[in-house]
Design a protein around this motif. Structure first.
Motif, PDB file in Angstrom:
ATOM      1  N   ARG A 148       0.864  -1.191   0.000  1.00  0.00           N
ATOM      2  CA  ARG A 148       0.000   0.000   0.000  1.00  0.00           C
ATOM      3  C   ARG A 148       0.897   1.238   0.000  1.00  0.00           C
ATOM      4  N   GLN A 202       0.168   4.977  -7.508  1.00  0.00           N
ATOM      5  CA  GLN A 202      -1.124   4.324  -7.674  1.00  0.00           C
ATOM      6  C   GLN A 202      -0.974   3.013  -8.441  1.00  0.00           C
ATOM      7  N   ARG A 252      -7.469   0.672  -4.217  1.00  0.00           N
ATOM      8  CA  ARG A 252      -8.077   2.003  -4.078  1.00  0.00           C
ATOM      9  C   ARG A 252      -8.227   2.670  -5.436  1.00  0.00           C
ATOM     10  N   GLU A 253      -9.284   3.465  -5.570  1.00  0.00           N
ATOM     11  CA  GLU A 253      -9.448   4.257  -6.776  1.00  0.00           C
ATOM     12  C   GLU A 253      -8.555   5.487  -6.713  1.00  0.00           C
TER      13      GLU A 253
END
Length: 270
Positions: free
Chosen positions: A75, A117, A124-125
């Motif tokens: 993450r 990202q 996650r968006e």
């Protein structure tokens, strides 16, 4: 003899200690002001260093030229990664003598965010900040680079450390000497340092005066409006309850508006 001892023991002459540049001040207040400015600058630089590349960069993964930081395994800390990359880009632009334009800093931020990202989205968006926030970020980064005297590669402060006289000047402000210095400062209210200290007080007093004047006009307007609608003057107690103010406040408002209420008790209907 000292040289012979060093030759026998194999020790070299120690490097001379770096001496701080001494600055001459025309007055004690000028010295204190300089010491306070140096302390403020040190605190600012310490805060800036938190956003500059440091030893923590070694633990970050270098992916496509972006050091991705992780908040948990798998993450990525997208916002922190993007901000630090934008800050490093601004430092590089300044080192190369190029203008630190908002577009360049924002592009670096967006690119680092998308890299983080892609490799650490963790389901996650994408939540890219809006354009206004990115513009604010660019100005903040440019201000950090321009105002802070730090090294982007080492994160070290390039300013001189506080002198002994400066430390004593700062310590004086917290002891009895500070009281005596303050007494000397206010001995002549016309001098610049006293006038500068009075500026916040003048602004606060001006604000209170305007607020009080607005309150008086509001109360007086309420009296006139009520009389025009009902045909009878409200009492001072009514105004006190309506605006949650004291009786002297209502009386001052009436006097300022030149309003005279009828005397005697209000007639009540059975």
């Amino acid at each position: 003899m000292i040289q012979e001892v060093r030759a026998m023991t194999g020790r070299t002459k120690p490097a001379p200690a770096t001496k701080l540049a001494k600055t001459q001040f025309s007055s004690g207040w000028e010295r204190i002001a300089a010491a306070q400015a140096a302390a403020d600058e040190a605190r600012m630089i310490a805060a800036l260093d938190e956003g500059l590349p440091s030893a923590a960069d070694a633990a970050a993964d270098l992916i496509d030229g972006v050091r991705v930081r992780w908040s948990a395994p798998g993450r990525a800390a997208r916002d922190e990664t993007a901000f630090r990359h934008a800050l490093a880009t601004a430092h590089r632009l300044r080192t190369e003598g190029k203008p630190m334009k908002d577009t360049l800093i924002i592009d670096a931020y967006e690119r680092a965010y998308k890299v983080a990202q892609a490799v650490g989205g963790d389901g996650r968006e994408e939540a890219m900040p809006p354009v206004r926030d990115r513009l604010t970020m660019a100005r903040r980064v440019r201000g950090y680079v321009v105002s802070g005297k730090t090294s982007a590669s080492k994160g070290q402060c390039s300013t001189q450390r506080q002198t002994s006289a400066g430390r004593k000047a700062l310590a004086t402000m917290g002891r009895r000497g500070g009281k005596n210095s303050a007494a000397r400062k206010w001995a002549d209210p016309e001098q610049p340092i006293a006038q500068a200290a009075l500026q916040p007080l003048k602004k606060a007093n001006q604000k209170r005066v305007l607020e009080a004047q607005g309150e008086r006009l509001t109360i007086a307007g309420w009296f006139l409006t009520t009389y025009a609608e009902v045909g009878a003057w409200p009492t001072i107690a009514d105004a006190m309850s309506e605006y949650n103010v004291s009786r002297p406040t209502v009386k001052r408002a009436l006097k300022a508006a030149n309003i005279t209420l009828p005397r005697g008790r209000r007639a009540t209907s059975n």
